[in-house]
Design a protein around this motif. Structure first.
Motif, short mmCIF file in Angstrom:
data_model
loop_
_atom_site.label_atom_id
_atom_site.label_comp_id
_atom_site.label_asym_id
_atom_site.label_seq_id
_atom_site.Cartn_x
_atom_site.Cartn_y
_atom_site.Cartn_z
N THR A 25 0.85 -1.18 0.00
CA THR A 25 0.00 0.00 0.00
C THR A 25 0.89 1.23 0.00
OG1 THR A 25 -0.07 0.19 2.41
CG2 THR A 25 -1.73 -1.25 1.37
N ARG A 26 0.29 2.39 -0.19
CA ARG A 26 1.03 3.64 -0.15
C ARG A 26 1.71 3.81 1.22
NH1 ARG A 26 -0.05 8.18 2.03
NH2 ARG A 26 -2.27 7.83 2.31
N VAL A 27 0.99 3.46 2.29
CA VAL A 27 1.54 3.57 3.65
C VAL A 27 2.71 2.59 3.83
CG1 VAL A 27 1.02 3.22 6.10
CG2 VAL A 27 -0.63 4.38 4.63
N ASP A 28 2.59 1.37 3.30
CA ASP A 28 3.69 0.40 3.37
C ASP A 28 4.94 0.96 2.69
OD1 ASP A 28 2.11 -1.54 4.65
OD2 ASP A 28 1.57 -2.53 2.75
N ILE A 29 4.75 1.55 1.51
CA ILE A 29 5.87 2.10 0.75
C ILE A 29 6.51 3.25 1.50
CG2 ILE A 29 6.49 3.35 -1.37
CD1 ILE A 29 4.36 1.55 -2.79
N GLU A 30 5.70 4.13 2.07
CA GLU A 30 6.24 5.25 2.85
C GLU A 30 7.05 4.73 4.03
OE1 GLU A 30 2.93 7.76 3.87
OE2 GLU A 30 2.66 8.42 1.78
N ASN A 31 6.54 3.71 4.71
CA ASN A 31 7.28 3.13 5.84
C ASN A 31 8.58 2.48 5.37
OD1 ASN A 31 5.54 3.86 7.94
ND2 ASN A 31 4.25 2.07 7.63
N GLU A 33 10.36 3.23 2.89
CA GLU A 33 11.32 4.25 2.45
C GLU A 33 11.71 5.21 3.57
OE1 GLU A 33 9.48 6.04 -0.97
OE2 GLU A 33 9.91 4.31 -2.24
N SER A 34 11.28 4.93 4.79
CA SER A 34 11.61 5.81 5.91
C SER A 34 13.09 5.72 6.25
CB SER A 34 10.78 5.44 7.15
OG SER A 34 11.22 4.21 7.68
N HIS A 91 11.59 -3.72 -0.80
CA HIS A 91 11.45 -2.34 -1.28
C HIS A 91 12.51 -1.44 -0.64
CE1 HIS A 91 9.23 0.94 -3.19
NE2 HIS A 91 9.58 1.64 -2.12
N THR A 92 12.70 -1.59 0.66
CA THR A 92 13.71 -0.79 1.36
C THR A 92 15.09 -1.06 0.77
OG1 THR A 92 12.44 -0.86 3.42
CG2 THR A 92 14.77 -0.30 3.60
N SER A 95 15.61 0.58 -2.50
CA SER A 95 15.70 2.04 -2.41
C SER A 95 17.09 2.52 -2.01
CB SER A 95 14.64 2.59 -1.45
OG SER A 95 14.98 2.32 -0.11
#
Length: 131
Positions: A25-31, A33-34, A91-92, A95
């Motif tokens: 989800t968008r929230v998963d991706i934001e987390n 990439e934190s 994903h992390t 990135s």
């Protein structure tokens, strides 16, 4: 040894593929990439030695350092939390330019369907017996 049973169990074991990972989800991706997640991955590589591995009980993931810029997931729980966490970790890693090896390496761990064992009851006193 019964190699026929071993072969049958191996055939029954579900094979991991990256297609099993859920869409983030968008929230998963934001987390993922934190700064916290990125620094966690980079620290893991900086503080470990080639071949070192660890088991994360909370996420049900086993990770191993395979190079200066690569990790390997050698085991993952076949549950949503573990697979979602693995998708976020991939994903992390991507990135920050780290390779996370999964397909061909990751063994799925099936959940324990029996649940926690009943507590053992005893009538004998707890502690050490003194003579």
């Amino acid at each position: 040894m019964n190699t026929e049973n071993d072969e049958q169990n191996e055939n029954e074991m579900e094979k991991y593929t990256d297609a099993m990972l859920p869409e983030l989800t968008r929230v998963d991706i934001e987390n993922a990439e934190s700064v916290h997640c990125k620094s966690w991955v980079l620290r893991k590589l900086e503080n470990g030695r080639l071949g070192c591995f660890n088991w994360n009980e909370e996420l049900c993931l086993g990770l191993q350092i395979t190079g200066e810029d690569s990790l390997r997931c050698f085991a993952a729980g076949n549950i949503d939390l573990s697979l979602r966490s693995l998708a976020m970790l991939k994903h992390t890693c991507e990135s920050v330019g780290i390779v996370l090896e999964t397909e061909g390496y990751t063994v799925l761990i099936e959940p324990d369907l029996e649940g926690p064992a009943d507590e053992f009851e005893t009538t004998s006193p707890a502690g050490m017996e003194v003579a």
